[in-house]
Design an enzyme around this catalytic site. Structure first.
Site, PDB file in Angstrom:
ATOM      1  N   HIS A  59       0.847  -1.218  -0.354  1.00 34.11           N
ATOM      2  CA  HIS A  59      -0.079  -0.100  -0.095  1.00 34.11           C
ATOM      3  C   HIS A  59       1.016   1.152   0.240  1.00 34.11           C
ATOM      4  CE1 HIS A  59      -3.721   2.547   1.221  1.00 34.11           C
ATOM      5  NE2 HIS A  59      -2.535   2.978   1.650  1.00 34.11           N
ATOM      6  N   GLU A  60       1.988   0.977   1.235  1.00 28.16           N
ATOM      7  CA  GLU A  60       3.102   2.293   0.974  1.00 28.16           C
ATOM      8  C   GLU A  60       3.233   2.573  -0.224  1.00 28.16           C
ATOM      9  OE1 GLU A  60       1.983   4.849   3.183  1.00 28.16           O
ATOM     10  OE2 GLU A  60       0.772   3.252   4.269  1.00 28.16           O
ATOM     11  N   HIS A  63       1.694   5.247  -2.942  1.00 26.14           N
ATOM     12  CA  HIS A  63       2.444   6.081  -3.025  1.00 26.14           C
ATOM     13  C   HIS A  63       3.263   6.390  -3.434  1.00 26.14           C
ATOM     14  CE1 HIS A  63      -1.739   6.134  -0.496  1.00 26.14           C
ATOM     15  NE2 HIS A  63      -1.747   5.652   0.288  1.00 26.14           N
ATOM     16  N   ASP A 164      -5.022   8.939   3.805  1.00 20.20           N
ATOM     17  CA  ASP A 164      -5.362   9.021   2.167  1.00 20.20           C
ATOM     18  C   ASP A 164      -6.648  10.116   2.050  1.00 20.20           C
ATOM     19  OD1 ASP A 164      -3.135   7.810   2.089  1.00 20.20           O
ATOM     20  OD2 ASP A 164      -4.339   6.044   1.735  1.00 20.20           O
TER      21      ASP A 164
END
Length: 368
Positions: A59-60, A63, A164
């Site tokens: 997930h990170e 980004h 987010d």
């Protein structure tokens, strides 16, 4: 982040885990073990939580890799009991870029949910889908991962700035109104959401209390940063730099720097040799040199030769970002090869307060 250890490097980005993450894993293992006092249960619990945090790293990375496309580096990713944090060097300049960076993480979870769903269907035995296939508490491993990703995507898209969803909200608002005002609105909504998280955490999951604290403090901190960046916009370094300062030479005894510090002049000193800047002696370097070598140490033995500099015409906002990123208190300002000033976070704060006072505004509480 203090008390963090490097776990590895993915896509050129260091991944760390915080000491509290290890405590969390120990607590999870013990909780599963105590249910039936079975080591197998503890290992199964740790496997699931380990997979969960691997998903959080992905997930990170969503980004981080999206930010990289806009020329923004990610310093590192740190795993905490409440999730992961990707530290970008800066936020995108354009709202649409921030929008894409913000939704990239939840988008990874959506893709993973689809992948795990089809993986679950591929291993599905007749009749098991309705029986326990989507059991939120237990159920088959892959089906649990489907729900984990769905819940992560949904939770992260809540408008709780700086999560987010809050960044998506700020980006959408910034497309229509002033960026500072958009941040202020998103921050207020985020803090309101933090109150809700905290209230629910009192009666349900205690982890919501930690999330509430993170959201509240993060929203306030980011709003202050945006206000600072706006206040510094268009101001050159020359307006805020110190022009009266002491310098040292490599051959000077370390005691000379001690005298200057005790005299209240400054804490970091440019080191010149033949009029050319060759190093910077920091207070930490001075204390370390005295502890190791006593008073006979020379400045040249204790100074740092790897240092950042600024230029008088450079924008103060960018220079301050570098100053904060290097975790140092001062930065020499060079005009060509000539030393013309020192830039310190404290002096920038003083400059801002004076400018606000001139404009008849109440000084902000920011300090460098």
């Amino acid at each position: 982040m203090k008390w963090s250890w490097r776990a590895g490097r993915i896509a050129g980005i260091d991944v760390y885990f915080h000491v509290t993450f290890l405590i969390f894993l120990a607590w999870i293992g013990l909780s599963y073990y105590l249910q039936r006092r079975a080591v197998r249960d503890a290992l199964a619990g740790l496997l699931f939580v380990g997979t969960l945090f691997a998903i959080i790293v992905l997930h990170e990375l969503g980004h981080a890799l999206t930010a990289r496309r806009f020329g923004i580096r990610t310093r590192d990713i740190t795993l905490l009991p409440i999730g992961g944090v990707a530290r970008l060097e800066r936020m995108p300049d354009e709202p649409w870029q921030e929008l894409l960076v913000a939704i990239a993480g939840p988008a990874v979870n959506v893709v993973l949910a689809v992948v795990f769903f089809f993986g679950f269907l591929a291993t599905w035995h007749a009749g098991s889908l309705l029986a326990d296939g989507f059991d939120l508490v237990g159920g088959p491993f892959l089906s649990r991962l489907v729900w984990v990703n769905v819940l992560l995507a949904a939770f992260n898209m809540l408008p709780a700035f700086p999560m987010d969803g809050g960044r998506v909200l700020r980006a959408l608002l910034a497309m229509r109104i002033d960026y500072v005002r958009a941040t202020e609105i998103a921050s207020n909504i985020g803090q309101a959401m933090a109150v809700v998280f905290g209230f629910l955490g009192l009666f349900t999951n205690p982890f919501l209390l930690f999330i509430a604290l993170f959201v509240w403090m993060g929203a306030a901190a980011e709003a202050s940063v945006v206000q600072l960046r706006t206040a510094l916009g268009g101001i050159p370094v020359s307006r805020a730099m110190i022009t009266e300062f002491r310098t040292l030479a490599p051959a000077d005894p370390i005691e000379r720097a001690v005298e200057h510090i005790l005299g209240g002049f400054q804490q970091d000193f440019p080191v010149l040799e033949g009029g050319r800047l060759v190093g910077v002696l920091t207070r930490e370097g001075l204390l370390r040199a005295m502890a190791e070598g006593g008073r006979g140490v020379r400045v040249g033995e204790a100074m740092h030769t790897d240092f950042l500099t600024a230029e008088p015409a450079e924008m103060l906002e960018r220079a301050l970002e570098r100053l904060q990123r290097c975790a140092c208190r001062s930065m020499p300002v060079l005009f060509g090869d000539r030393l013309v000033g020192l830039l310190t976070a404290d002096n920038v704060a003083e400059y801002l307060m004076i400018e606000q006072a001139r404009l008849g505004r109440r000084p902000s509480g920011w300090a460098g």
